[in-house]
Design an enzyme around this catalytic site. Structure first.
Site, short mmCIF file in Angstrom:
data_model
loop_
_atom_site.label_atom_id
_atom_site.label_comp_id
_atom_site.label_asym_id
_atom_site.label_seq_id
_atom_site.Cartn_x
_atom_site.Cartn_y
_atom_site.Cartn_z
N ALA A 120 -48.25 14.45 0.54
CA ALA A 120 -49.54 14.47 1.53
C ALA A 120 -50.14 13.60 1.44
O ALA A 120 -50.75 12.43 0.68
CB ALA A 120 -50.79 15.20 1.58
N GLY A 121 -50.48 12.73 2.58
CA GLY A 121 -51.82 11.59 2.66
C GLY A 121 -51.14 10.78 3.04
O GLY A 121 -51.65 9.44 3.46
N GLY B 47 -51.58 15.63 6.18
CA GLY B 47 -52.16 14.93 7.72
C GLY B 47 -52.75 13.94 7.47
O GLY B 47 -53.33 13.51 9.28
N LYS C 32 -40.68 24.62 -2.22
CA LYS C 32 -41.86 24.40 -2.58
C LYS C 32 -43.46 25.49 -2.12
O LYS C 32 -43.57 26.05 -1.67
CB LYS C 32 -42.58 23.74 -1.01
CG LYS C 32 -43.15 22.57 -1.31
CD LYS C 32 -44.03 22.10 0.03
CE LYS C 32 -45.63 21.24 -0.11
NZ LYS C 32 -45.27 20.37 1.30
N ASN D 223 -44.49 14.52 5.88
CA ASN D 223 -44.16 14.61 7.25
C ASN D 223 -44.62 14.18 8.35
O ASN D 223 -43.76 13.09 9.58
CB ASN D 223 -44.11 16.28 6.94
CG ASN D 223 -43.22 16.72 8.47
OD1 ASN D 223 -43.21 17.79 8.54
ND2 ASN D 223 -43.16 15.89 9.91
#
Length: 263
Positions: free
Chosen positions: A192-193, A166, A105, A214
């Site tokens: 993300a988000g 994040g 990635k 994550n």
């Protein structure tokens, strides 16, 4: 018709097939035991690993491999924390030397406070990595022109952000994500988000092949329970996409027939 996901409802990236459409990270947990428990609850078959932050090679310290078996889970080394193309390329070359990983990635970030994808640097890093034989899943802006260029270069997956890394803000530009998905010919993920289960479901309802997250799990009050919620949300969103949503209307539409009413 069976209203559950069939065993052949899989997705593919770089010739590899996966049933789980949830990819989770391995950072930000309180310890490796919690990391392993959350991954197990998520049902993920791929985990991202920040090569610069997670111990993969020092046997004198706790190693991720002791808790998350790389023979059962596909490791996806990433370039988290890299702000230049050179940093990103060097990081992934070191990862390949350490573990033989070729599916990677790529993310190259701009400066705080947005940490938005640095697209010129991303293009440069992707070109170098592809020439070096890597199979590149690439984090990018929610920009269909940029995504098309990355796909044409040979990236095996395009992964636009749903919102800043994040932030937990959810999918901020669903129309653009949908349009990008419509034109993509390689694996397409939101990365993300995502902040909560409903955000993951929205991403899947837009037609994404998978969702990568994550912080939404690791920063939850109960990460293991949130991991389970994300698993179910991704499955629900996928079922909803396959079912086909009702058309949107600008006015009301009676839910019952207007004929044959009792007078």
């Amino acid at each position: 018709m069976d209203a559950t996901l069939s065993a052949d409802d899989t997705w593919e990236v770089a010739g590899r097939r996966f049933r789980s459409r949830l990819i989770v990270g391995t950072g930000k947990y309180k310890d490796l035991e919690e990391t392993a428990a959350a991954i197990a609850a998520s049902g993920a078959e791929i985990v991202t690993v920040a090569v610069r932050r997670v111990n993969l090679s020092d046997p004198k310290a706790p190693m991720l491999q002791d808790f998350v078996d790389p023979r059962k889970i596909t490791y996806l080394p990433n370039t988290a924390g890299c702000h230049t193309a050179d940093e990103a390329v060097r990081t992934l070359r070191l990862a390949r030397e350490a573990g033989g990983w070729n599916l990677v990635k790529l993310e190259v970030l701009g400066p705080p406070p947005t940490l938005y994808p640095d697209m010129p640097a991303t293009f440069a890093a992707a070109e170098a990595l592809i020439k070096d034989g890597f199979e590149v899943m690439v984090y990018c802006a929610d920009d269909p022109v940029a995504a098309g260029r990355l796909e044409a270069m040979g990236c095996v997956a395009v992964m636009p952000l749903g919102a800043p890394i994040g932030s937990g803000l959810g999918i901020q530009n669903p129309a653009m994500i949908w349009m990008m998905r419509e034109q993509a010919k390689v694996a397409f993920l939101v990365d993300a988000g995502v902040g909560t289960a409903s955000d993951a479901a929205v991403a899947m309802e837009l037609g994404c092949d998978a969702v990568l997250l994550n912080s939404a799990i690791a920063h939850a009050k109960d990460p293991v329970r949130m991991a389970r919620a994300m698993k179910l949300a991704v499955e629900a969103g996928r079922l909803s996409y396959l079912a086909g949503r009702m058309p949107r209307r600008m006015g009301a539409d009676p839910s019952s027939p207007l004929t044959g009413l009792i007078r």
